[in-house]
Design a protein around this motif. Structure first.
Motif, short mmCIF file in Angstrom:
data_model
loop_
_atom_site.label_atom_id
_atom_site.label_comp_id
_atom_site.label_asym_id
_atom_site.label_seq_id
_atom_site.Cartn_x
_atom_site.Cartn_y
_atom_site.Cartn_z
N LEU A 145 0.68 -1.19 -0.14
CA LEU A 145 -0.13 -0.13 0.06
C LEU A 145 1.02 1.41 0.00
O LEU A 145 0.48 2.54 -0.89
CB LEU A 145 -1.03 0.17 1.28
CG LEU A 145 -1.52 0.82 1.60
CD1 LEU A 145 -3.23 1.59 0.25
CD2 LEU A 145 -2.53 1.09 3.01
N MET A 146 1.63 1.01 0.60
CA MET A 146 3.11 2.47 0.94
C MET A 146 3.57 2.44 -0.08
O MET A 146 4.08 3.54 -0.34
CB MET A 146 2.92 2.26 2.42
CG MET A 146 2.70 2.05 3.42
SD MET A 146 1.28 3.51 3.70
CE MET A 146 2.04 4.90 3.66
N THR A 147 4.11 1.42 -1.08
CA THR A 147 5.08 1.42 -1.91
C THR A 147 5.01 1.07 -3.26
O THR A 147 5.81 1.18 -3.68
CB THR A 147 6.62 0.90 -0.89
OG1 THR A 147 6.45 -0.41 -1.20
CG2 THR A 147 6.79 1.27 -0.18
N GLN A 148 4.12 0.65 -3.44
CA GLN A 148 3.48 -0.12 -4.14
C GLN A 148 5.17 -1.27 -5.05
O GLN A 148 5.50 -1.34 -6.29
CB GLN A 148 3.46 0.67 -5.18
CG GLN A 148 1.95 1.30 -5.12
CD GLN A 148 2.19 2.23 -4.21
OE1 GLN A 148 2.88 2.91 -4.07
NE2 GLN A 148 0.92 2.04 -3.28
N SER A 149 5.75 -1.95 -4.17
CA SER A 149 6.92 -2.50 -4.25
C SER A 149 6.68 -3.79 -3.73
O SER A 149 6.95 -4.01 -2.21
CB SER A 149 8.08 -1.96 -3.71
OG SER A 149 9.24 -2.50 -3.89
N GLN A 150 7.31 -4.64 -4.69
CA GLN A 150 7.11 -5.88 -4.36
C GLN A 150 7.97 -6.72 -4.01
O GLN A 150 8.21 -6.85 -2.80
CB GLN A 150 6.25 -6.87 -5.48
CG GLN A 150 6.11 -8.13 -5.26
CD GLN A 150 4.98 -8.76 -3.76
OE1 GLN A 150 4.27 -8.69 -4.45
NE2 GLN A 150 5.33 -9.65 -3.02
N GLY A 151 9.40 -6.03 -3.96
CA GLY A 151 10.74 -6.35 -3.65
C GLY A 151 10.57 -5.87 -1.99
O GLY A 151 10.97 -6.98 -1.78
N THR A 152 9.86 -5.29 -1.71
CA THR A 152 10.09 -3.89 -0.01
C THR A 152 9.21 -5.21 0.45
O THR A 152 8.81 -5.46 1.53
CB THR A 152 9.37 -2.90 -0.37
OG1 THR A 152 9.96 -2.23 -1.65
CG2 THR A 152 8.85 -2.88 1.28
N VAL A 153 7.94 -6.31 -0.51
CA VAL A 153 6.97 -6.39 0.01
C VAL A 153 7.55 -7.89 0.80
O VAL A 153 7.51 -8.09 1.68
CB VAL A 153 5.49 -7.33 -0.03
CG1 VAL A 153 4.76 -7.85 0.42
CG2 VAL A 153 4.49 -5.65 -0.56
N ASP A 154 8.43 -8.56 -0.26
CA ASP A 154 8.89 -9.72 0.59
C ASP A 154 10.47 -9.41 1.53
O ASP A 154 10.36 -10.47 1.77
CB ASP A 154 9.64 -9.99 -0.82
CG ASP A 154 9.05 -10.35 -2.48
OD1 ASP A 154 7.52 -10.88 -2.11
OD2 ASP A 154 9.15 -10.59 -3.40
N ARG A 155 10.92 -8.03 0.97
CA ARG A 155 11.55 -7.86 2.53
C ARG A 155 11.22 -7.96 3.71
O ARG A 155 11.60 -8.81 4.70
CB ARG A 155 12.85 -7.10 1.56
CG ARG A 155 13.52 -7.31 0.68
CD ARG A 155 15.18 -5.86 0.66
NE ARG A 155 13.76 -4.08 0.00
CZ ARG A 155 13.46 -3.44 -0.96
NH1 ARG A 155 14.45 -4.86 -1.86
NH2 ARG A 155 13.16 -2.52 -0.45
N MET A 156 9.69 -7.02 3.80
CA MET A 156 9.87 -7.26 4.83
C MET A 156 8.82 -8.04 5.82
O MET A 156 8.98 -8.55 6.89
CB MET A 156 8.43 -6.12 4.52
CG MET A 156 8.14 -4.74 4.39
SD MET A 156 10.51 -3.77 6.01
CE MET A 156 11.72 -3.75 5.42
N GLU A 157 8.62 -9.41 4.34
CA GLU A 157 7.91 -10.53 4.77
C GLU A 157 9.38 -11.43 5.78
O GLU A 157 9.13 -11.96 6.48
CB GLU A 157 7.39 -11.02 3.84
CG GLU A 157 6.74 -12.55 4.25
CD GLU A 157 6.08 -13.13 3.34
OE1 GLU A 157 6.02 -14.36 3.19
OE2 GLU A 157 5.86 -12.60 2.01
#
Length: 198
Positions: A145-157
């Motif tokens: 929602l905040m970044t529109q970056s799947q890479g960020t999602v994967d790192r945060m996961e």
């Protein structure tokens, strides 16, 4: 001093999540911003899911339950009222049989002493590692929602999973019999939570 030592309020934890995403912090849940609106909704949801995912020592109580009036079910047992802050049963002490039905506990005994997870919203009682795990879980939850970056999602996961495992393992050391489920159990349960975030 580690960052999580400063997380003394729900807003602090949310701002830690935003900082991990490289976002501007918020002053309150009611401010007019995308981050505040999202966290106002998701903070209690994610917090309660993490509370349910492990038998955290700061969120466990043992109480004697009150029998409900005219609650004798004959051969089916007896009904008892669940505590108002009930979140998840751990075990019924000295009783092997029980079930939760329509917000009530049924057992085949005339007394019921329940050990359970309660909906602890008191941030000051959380361990530093749980606060950090919660911040990472929130960051994971709102990352796209905040970044529109799947890479960020994967790192945060990945970071959220590691933080959760670490917090649960340290917490389990304080109450070996009830809390040690093993890494496979903890990782499996947390994996179920992570599927909610995607």
């Amino acid at each position: 001093m580690r960052e999580e030592a400063f997380l003394s309020t729900a807003i602090d934890i949310c701002n830690s999540a935003l900082t991990k995403l490289g976002q501007e912090v918020i002053a309150s849940f009611t401010e007019d911003s995308k981050a505040a609106r999202a966290l106002n909704i998701q903070y209690p949801i994610v917090r309660d899911m993490l509370l349910q995912n492990h038998y955290w020592n700061f969120a466990v109580k043992t109480v004697s339950l009150a029998q409900l009036p005219t609650a004798d079910l004959g051969s089916r047992g007896t009904k008892f009222a669940l505590p108002s802050d009930y979140h998840q049963a751990i075990k019924l002490l000295s009783n092997r049989f029980y079930k939760i039905e329509s917000g009530e506990l049924i057992t085949d005994q005339s007394t019921a002493i329940l050990k359970y997870v309660w909906k602890n919203d008191n941030v000051s009682s959380y361990t530093p590692l749980f606060k950090e795990a919660l911040a990472y879980a929130l960051a994971n939850d709102i990352a796209y929602l905040m970044t529109q970056s799947q890479g960020t999602v994967d790192r945060m996961e990945a970071k959220a999973n590691k933080a959760m495992l670490n917090a649960a393992a340290v917490d389990a050391q304080e109450d070996f019999m009830d809390n040690v489920h093993g890494d496979d159990f903890i990782e499996g349960r947390y994996g179920e939570i992570q599927s909610h975030f995607k």
